[in-house]
Design a protein around this motif. Sequence first.
Motif, PDB file in Angstrom:
ATOM      1  N   PHE A 429       0.827  -1.207   0.000  1.00 48.19           N
ATOM      2  CA  PHE A 429       0.000   0.000   0.000  1.00 48.19           C
ATOM      3  C   PHE A 429       0.863   1.260   0.000  1.00 48.19           C
ATOM      4  O   PHE A 429       0.633   2.184  -0.781  1.00 48.19           O
ATOM      5  N   VAL A 430       1.858   1.308   0.871  1.00 56.79           N
ATOM      6  CA  VAL A 430       2.688   2.512   0.985  1.00 56.79           C
ATOM      7  C   VAL A 430       3.654   2.620  -0.187  1.00 56.79           C
ATOM      8  O   VAL A 430       3.812   3.702  -0.777  1.00 56.79           O
ATOM      9  N   SER A 431       4.292   1.526  -0.557  1.00 55.99           N
ATOM     10  CA  SER A 431       5.307   1.592  -1.614  1.00 55.99           C
ATOM     11  C   SER A 431       4.712   2.066  -2.936  1.00 55.99           C
ATOM     12  O   SER A 431       5.389   2.742  -3.721  1.00 55.99           O
ATOM     13  N   ARG A 432       3.453   1.756  -3.188  1.00 59.52           N
ATOM     14  CA  ARG A 432       2.825   2.168  -4.444  1.00 59.52           C
ATOM     15  C   ARG A 432       2.435   3.645  -4.432  1.00 59.52           C
ATOM     16  O   ARG A 432       2.060   4.193  -5.457  1.00 59.52           O
ATOM     17  N   ARG A 433       2.536   4.290  -3.263  1.00 57.36           N
ATOM     18  CA  ARG A 433       2.184   5.708  -3.131  1.00 57.36           C
ATOM     19  C   ARG A 433       3.308   6.493  -2.453  1.00 57.36           C
ATOM     20  O   ARG A 433       3.068   7.556  -1.902  1.00 57.36           O
ATOM     21  N   LYS A 434       4.505   5.936  -2.486  1.00 64.65           N
ATOM     22  CA  LYS A 434       5.600   6.477  -1.678  1.00 64.65           C
ATOM     23  C   LYS A 434       5.849   7.954  -1.965  1.00 64.65           C
ATOM     24  O   LYS A 434       5.977   8.774  -1.036  1.00 64.65           O
ATOM     25  N   GLY A 435       5.932   8.329  -3.222  1.00 64.34           N
ATOM     26  CA  GLY A 435       6.197   9.723  -3.560  1.00 64.34           C
ATOM     27  C   GLY A 435       5.125  10.659  -3.036  1.00 64.34           C
ATOM     28  O   GLY A 435       5.425  11.744  -2.508  1.00 64.34           O
ATOM     29  N   SER A 436       3.878  10.247  -3.130  1.00 65.78           N
ATOM     30  CA  SER A 436       2.772  11.082  -2.670  1.00 65.78           C
ATOM     31  C   SER A 436       2.782  11.217  -1.147  1.00 65.78           C
ATOM     32  O   SER A 436       2.529  12.297  -0.606  1.00 65.78           O
ATOM     33  N   PHE A 437       3.096  10.123  -0.435  1.00 66.65           N
ATOM     34  CA  PHE A 437       3.191  10.221   1.026  1.00 66.65           C
ATOM     35  C   PHE A 437       4.338  11.139   1.428  1.00 66.65           C
ATOM     36  O   PHE A 437       4.221  11.908   2.398  1.00 66.65           O
ATOM     37  N   GLU A 438       5.441  11.098   0.707  1.00 65.66           N
ATOM     38  CA  GLU A 438       6.565  11.967   1.047  1.00 65.66           C
ATOM     39  C   GLU A 438       6.186  13.440   0.856  1.00 65.66           C
ATOM     40  O   GLU A 438       6.647  14.303   1.604  1.00 65.66           O
ATOM     41  N   GLN A 439       5.339  13.717  -0.123  1.00 68.13           N
ATOM     42  CA  GLN A 439       4.867  15.090  -0.292  1.00 68.13           C
ATOM     43  C   GLN A 439       4.018  15.524   0.905  1.00 68.13           C
ATOM     44  O   GLN A 439       4.075  16.681   1.340  1.00 68.13           O
ATOM     45  N   CYS A 440       3.233  14.568   1.467  1.00 62.64           N
ATOM     46  CA  CYS A 440       2.462  14.886   2.675  1.00 62.64           C
ATOM     47  C   CYS A 440       3.395  15.208   3.841  1.00 62.64           C
ATOM     48  O   CYS A 440       3.165  16.163   4.600  1.00 62.64           O
ATOM     49  N   PHE A 441       4.450  14.418   3.996  1.00 57.95           N
ATOM     50  CA  PHE A 441       5.391  14.655   5.082  1.00 57.95           C
ATOM     51  C   PHE A 441       6.158  15.967   4.864  1.00 57.95           C
ATOM     52  O   PHE A 441       6.542  16.634   5.831  1.00 57.95           O
ATOM     53  N   ALA A 442       6.366  16.324   3.603  1.00 62.42           N
ATOM     54  CA  ALA A 442       7.027  17.606   3.323  1.00 62.42           C
ATOM     55  C   ALA A 442       6.170  18.767   3.821  1.00 62.42           C
ATOM     56  O   ALA A 442       6.705  19.813   4.239  1.00 62.42           O
ATOM     57  N   ARG A 443       4.872  18.620   3.808  1.00 60.91           N
ATOM     58  CA  ARG A 443       3.987  19.660   4.344  1.00 60.91           C
ATOM     59  C   ARG A 443       4.192  19.821   5.849  1.00 60.91           C
ATOM     60  O   ARG A 443       4.070  20.920   6.388  1.00 60.91           O
ATOM     61  N   LEU A 444       4.458  18.709   6.537  1.00 62.17           N
ATOM     62  CA  LEU A 444       4.754  18.807   7.968  1.00 62.17           C
ATOM     63  C   LEU A 444       6.047  19.585   8.192  1.00 62.17           C
ATOM     64  O   LEU A 444       6.176  20.316   9.181  1.00 62.17           O
ATOM     65  N   ALA A 445       6.977  19.418   7.273  1.00 62.73           N
ATOM     66  CA  ALA A 445       8.267  20.112   7.432  1.00 62.73           C
ATOM     67  C   ALA A 445       8.169  21.596   7.094  1.00 62.73           C
ATOM     68  O   ALA A 445       8.806  22.433   7.762  1.00 62.73           O
ATOM     69  N   ASP A 446       7.371  21.954   6.085  1.00 62.63           N
ATOM     70  CA  ASP A 446       7.347  23.362   5.677  1.00 62.63           C
ATOM     71  C   ASP A 446       6.192  24.155   6.308  1.00 62.63           C
ATOM     72  O   ASP A 446       6.053  25.357   6.066  1.00 62.63           O
TER      73      ASP A 446
END
Length: 569
Positions: A429-446
């Motif tokens: 589930f996560v590996s098939r959406r990895k890039g999109s989840f990382e964009q969500c985590f980038a929102r936590l950072a910025d």
Amino acid sequence: MSPAKRQSTQLATADLDNPLYYLENMETVLGWVQSHHGDLLTAEELDRLASFHTLSMPARALLTRMVMRTGDLFRSDKLKYPELGVPEARALDEIMEAGWLDTDPLLSLDELFRLFTLGELRPAMEPLLKAAGEPANLPKGRMRDALLLRFPDPLIVADWLGQHARPVIRLKTMALFDRMRLMFFGNLRQSWSDFVLVELGHQQYEPVTFTPDSRAFQYRSEVDLYLAMHQCREWLDQGVLAHEVWQAVPAPSDNAWLTSRRDRLLLELGRQAERQGERKLALEAFASSGHREARLKQLRLLERMKRHQEAWAIASEWQNQELSDAEAQGLARILKRLASRLGEIPPPPPEQPLIREITFTLPKPEVGSVEYAVRDHLYRDEAPVLYVENTLINGLFGLLCWQTIFAPVPGAFFHPFHVGPADLTREDFVSRRKGSFEQCFARLADGSYRERILANYRAKQGTTNPFVIWPVITEELLSLALDCLPPADLERLFRRLLLNIREHRSGFPDLIRFLPNAAEPDKRYEMIEVKGPGDRLQDHQIRWLEFFAVEGIPASVCYVRWQASEAME
């Protein structure tokens, strides 16, 4: 494909006040599959579906009722549906004339006994029982057993029970409807009656874009592959020997979600092979399965077979990979046992972090749970305490990652009525959406996470999401959480959640105390697990609490004693 075809169409659902609403919903399902998967149907299948729509409304409704029932055999005298508006016999004649039915099917003895009562069977069976040396007054089950070996071949109902027997019909196209059901639901677990009668239109669903690329099945062969695996699983459930089923297991596929289903099939086949004493086959099945439970099963079986060196080599390599808590715990126990037997140095046990504990002695409330008693005891206007358990962190995750969760990934959505993606708890589930989840985590950072969460909260209000419980996620709770929970802590929590969604979306502490006026930003909340007298922590709760301790996330366990109990002691 036109833009209209690419967009998710919110299909109209039937008014439940309409007595033929099940027909309307069935037609919605058939139309959806033909629109989105028509290229995976043969010309003959498309012709048969077209003929469905040429039937009169009563005939279509009766045919739908038959499809929804269990099995493909029916007694025509038992088809009673007054909402048809015409005699059932008239609608049935039309269905027969259109070629949907076998009007004189062969019946096995088992099928005969399922369709007819003891009183209907006994007159015809008495001579057969006497010929077999059995008493004529046997109960139904013993009567069947007595005749089964003598009559292994199927016969038509007239040959079983005589010319005056009630007629039996068989729906000839149940396999086609099963194929349609599979392409709509993405599984054969859900029945027509589950959906056509109950589920459709009862909730507000997230619109999902459907494109040819997002379909679960790209080729007819993939539908065939699923059906073949489903047949293997049914054989296992029916007790067919594992080594016989093994011969029918299809080869691996390039389709990721079908591979996941095959992995689960091989896991179950390995379990049954082991129970049946087929240890070599069980090892082969476990080794061929990519399911997260299969490797532990393989290692434990190797231990029982005293193939310790082989188990040690596999376990030693595996421990260097990213594991869920349950996998890590099971693997550590196996490595410890194997090291003892092989004279190896076991891996050091993980350090047990200190879990903060507090104890309250409170008056026992006349009503309400222990969690509410602690909540009320701790609550202050300047430090509100809310009972959230698993809802808050999951809800924040669901709101932040909403667009990722509902991305049109192949194998995730089959129709517009999904509560969440079908592959939510699969390992990829996560590996098939990895890039999109990382964009969500980038929102936590910025810092833009707050805007995204609030925007989704406003725009998606009431829409189903597997992580969001709308009645619980109030504006007050959301505002406090966004003010008090540091984004770095949210990222830690969300990343652990994604390591194993099935395991990790439960076990969160019962209460959260907000401290919005605290000087230090990372000290503005605390999660509290409440345990009443005699209650103890569950394994998944302990794992979360240990994670909090390691990561520096404020959390504690509150043990409660009642004042009356203490006085008695």
